[in-house]
Design a protein around this motif. Structure first.
Motif, PDB file in Angstrom:
ATOM      1  N   LEU A  51      31.771  42.305  47.413  1.00  0.00           N
ATOM      2  CA  LEU A  51      32.928  42.362  46.520  1.00  0.00           C
ATOM      3  C   LEU A  51      34.146  41.712  47.161  1.00  0.00           C
ATOM      4  N   ALA A  52      34.320  41.918  48.456  1.00  0.00           N
ATOM      5  CA  ALA A  52      35.441  41.291  49.159  1.00  0.00           C
ATOM      6  C   ALA A  52      35.341  39.775  49.124  1.00  0.00           C
ATOM      7  N   LEU A  53      34.139  39.246  49.273  1.00  0.00           N
ATOM      8  CA  LEU A  53      33.956  37.799  49.266  1.00  0.00           C
ATOM      9  C   LEU A  53      34.065  37.230  47.856  1.00  0.00           C
ATOM     10  N   LEU A  54      33.552  37.954  46.877  1.00  0.00           N
ATOM     11  CA  LEU A  54      33.580  37.481  45.492  1.00  0.00           C
ATOM     12  C   LEU A  54      34.957  37.605  44.858  1.00  0.00           C
ATOM     13  N   HIS A  55      35.646  38.710  45.143  1.00  0.00           N
ATOM     14  CA  HIS A  55      36.842  39.040  44.380  1.00  0.00           C
ATOM     15  C   HIS A  55      38.080  39.309  45.222  1.00  0.00           C
ATOM     16  N   GLY A  56      37.953  39.312  46.526  1.00  0.00           N
ATOM     17  CA  GLY A  56      39.091  39.556  47.397  1.00  0.00           C
ATOM     18  C   GLY A  56      38.954  40.838  48.192  1.00  0.00           C
ATOM     19  N   PRO A  57      39.549  40.892  49.387  1.00  0.00           N
ATOM     20  CA  PRO A  57      39.396  42.038  50.280  1.00  0.00           C
ATOM     21  C   PRO A  57      39.756  43.381  49.655  1.00  0.00           C
ATOM     22  N   ALA A  58      40.734  43.414  48.760  1.00  0.00           N
ATOM     23  CA  ALA A  58      41.140  44.690  48.164  1.00  0.00           C
ATOM     24  C   ALA A  58      39.985  45.343  47.417  1.00  0.00           C
ATOM     25  N   TRP A  59      39.139  44.539  46.781  1.00  0.00           N
ATOM     26  CA  TRP A  59      38.000  45.104  46.054  1.00  0.00           C
ATOM     27  C   TRP A  59      36.923  45.593  47.004  1.00  0.00           C
ATOM     28  N   GLY A  60      36.829  44.961  48.177  1.00  0.00           N
ATOM     29  CA  GLY A  60      35.907  45.480  49.180  1.00  0.00           C
ATOM     30  C   GLY A  60      36.317  46.858  49.654  1.00  0.00           C
ATOM     31  N   LEU A  61      37.620  47.064  49.804  1.00  0.00           N
ATOM     32  CA  LEU A  61      38.118  48.378  50.209  1.00  0.00           C
ATOM     33  C   LEU A  61      37.978  49.386  49.069  1.00  0.00           C
ATOM     34  N   ARG A  62      38.121  48.936  47.847  1.00  0.00           N
ATOM     35  CA  ARG A  62      38.103  49.832  46.689  1.00  0.00           C
ATOM     36  C   ARG A  62      36.724  50.434  46.450  1.00  0.00           C
ATOM     37  N   PHE A  63      35.651  49.721  46.775  1.00  0.00           N
ATOM     38  CA  PHE A  63      34.332  50.189  46.381  1.00  0.00           C
ATOM     39  C   PHE A  63      33.966  51.528  47.019  1.00  0.00           C
ATOM     40  N   ALA A  64      34.315  51.733  48.269  1.00  0.00           N
ATOM     41  CA  ALA A  64      33.995  53.012  48.912  1.00  0.00           C
ATOM     42  C   ALA A  64      34.684  54.167  48.193  1.00  0.00           C
ATOM     43  N   GLU A  65      35.914  53.948  47.736  1.00  0.00           N
ATOM     44  CA  GLU A  65      36.612  54.978  46.972  1.00  0.00           C
ATOM     45  C   GLU A  65      35.873  55.270  45.664  1.00  0.00           C
ATOM     46  N   ALA A  66      35.433  54.210  44.988  1.00  0.00           N
ATOM     47  CA  ALA A  66      34.705  54.388  43.735  1.00  0.00           C
ATOM     48  C   ALA A  66      33.402  55.142  43.956  1.00  0.00           C
ATOM     49  N   ALA A 125      35.045  31.534  51.505  1.00  0.00           N
ATOM     50  CA  ALA A 125      34.427  32.809  51.865  1.00  0.00           C
ATOM     51  C   ALA A 125      34.760  33.199  53.292  1.00  0.00           C
ATOM     52  N   GLU A 126      34.839  32.215  54.196  1.00  0.00           N
ATOM     53  CA  GLU A 126      35.218  32.513  55.588  1.00  0.00           C
ATOM     54  C   GLU A 126      36.611  33.121  55.653  1.00  0.00           C
ATOM     55  N   ARG A 127      37.534  32.563  54.875  1.00  0.00           N
ATOM     56  CA  ARG A 127      38.897  33.106  54.880  1.00  0.00           C
ATOM     57  C   ARG A 127      38.922  34.527  54.333  1.00  0.00           C
ATOM     58  N   ARG A 128      38.152  34.770  53.277  1.00  0.00           N
ATOM     59  CA  ARG A 128      38.127  36.119  52.712  1.00  0.00           C
ATOM     60  C   ARG A 128      37.459  37.111  53.664  1.00  0.00           C
ATOM     61  N   LEU A 129      36.420  36.671  54.345  1.00  0.00           N
ATOM     62  CA  LEU A 129      35.752  37.560  55.290  1.00  0.00           C
ATOM     63  C   LEU A 129      36.696  37.918  56.439  1.00  0.00           C
TER      64      LEU A 129
END
Length: 327
Positions: A246-261, A311-315
């Motif tokens: 999710l972080a790579l596809l949509h941005g780091p904030a969504w990677g952080l959001r998934f654990a909360e969900a 993707a490298e920048r987002r990672l």
């Protein structure tokens, strides 16, 4: 008429093998290459039925030498898991036949039923899809098979981590030190092990030249596919893998959001921030050397802007965000 040329063509021995597993009076009338896979060729086979209708099957074929070498274990595991999932709350294909050693086909193959729906990798509608992904993963982790699958394997080590070009060197050094520690103790769960938006189907129509993809106001998941990596381990590891994607596809904030969900859906993660950070980084750092392979199917699916460099920048941003949030 069967498509016997082009990307959708099925090799002759495999075609004959599939034919032996059809009902009397059925025949393959069309084949189509399915895009989005990284490890195998995927084809949809449209079967003409005796009553004049059609039904679809999916053929997975390992052709890469690395995966051919491990195909017997991987395909047998997936066939067994698909049989196990039948009748559960997890929508998955049903196995039809498996030739894991290429005894009858040109290459190791698995034939399974086809599920309705499509993968959705667009930013639009993501806010509605993330809770659905989380609830589906909680349902997967709730499965308690009589026989556990094999224990999970880590996909990188501290010594194997190679930061992307231009990455924050201090952050990556700190992240690498985190996964150099022994793995935290954890309660085992039934893991998909490759759970991410590219392996989840939703009830949406495909995009057309005349207009955009139509997404229902209340989307639902119609299937979860690609069970070759199924294993037993910490729920955090599946959550981490979906989070990285999710972080790579949509941005780091969504990677952080998934654990909360995931927790909002009733899932239980590691008790401490340091333990959660370990699993999240163990997955995230594993992507660094394979982003060219990960991003290719995303571009084929229409996300042309997701180059390897993007993707490298987002990672890099995601790894830094994890350290800032959980470190």
């Amino acid at each position: 008429m069967t498509n016997r040329s082009g990307a959708g063509a099925v090799r002759p021995l495999a075609l004959a093998w599939v034919g032996r597993h059809l009902d009397v009076g059925e025949r393959i009338v069309r084949t189509e290459a399915l895009h989005g896979g990284i490890t195998a060729e995927m084809r949809r086979l449209t079967v003409g039925t005796r009553d004049g209708g059609t039904r679809d099957l999916v053929l997975r074929t390992f052709v890469d030498p690395l995966f051919v070498e491990n195909a017997e274990e991987l395909l047998n595991r997936e066939a067994d898991v698909l049989a196990l999932l039948a009748g559960t709350a997890v929508p998955a294909p049903e196995p039809v036949a498996v030739d894991p050693t290429a005894a009858q086909c040109e290459y190791p193959s698995l034939l399974m039923t086809h599920l309705a729906g499509r993968t959705v990798l667009d930013d639009e509608g993501l806010e509605a899809r993330v809770p659905l992904l989380a609830r589906q993963l909680v349902a997967i982790h709730a499965l308690r098979p009589a026989e556990r699958p094999q224990a999970y394997e880590a996909w990188t080590t501290a010594d194997a981590v190679v930061p992307p070009e231009g990455a924050d060197a201090a952050a990556w050094a700190a992240a690498t030190d985190v996964i150099r520690r022994p793995a935290p103790p954890c309660a085992g769960r039934f893991l998909h092990r490759d759970f991410h938006p590219g392996n989840v189907l939703f009830d949406v129509t495909p995009p057309s030249p005349a207009g955009p993809r139509i997404t229902p106001a209340n989307p639902r998941i119609t299937g979860v596919v690609d069970w070759v990596q199924t294993s037993w381990g910490p729920a955090d590891l599946d959550v981490a893998h979906c989070s990285t994607n999710l972080a790579l596809l949509h941005g780091p904030a969504w990677g952080l959001r998934f654990a909360e969900a995931y927790e909002e859906a009733g899932g239980v993660l590691a008790a401490t921030a340091s333990e959660r950070l370990y699993w999240r980084l163990l997955d995230g750092l594993a992507f660094a050397t394979g982003l060219q392979w990960v991003t290719r199917p995303w571009r084929e699916a229409g996300r042309a802007e997701l180059t390897t460099r993007a993707a490298e920048r987002r990672l890099d941003a995601y790894v830094t965000a994890l350290l800032d949030t959980l470190g």
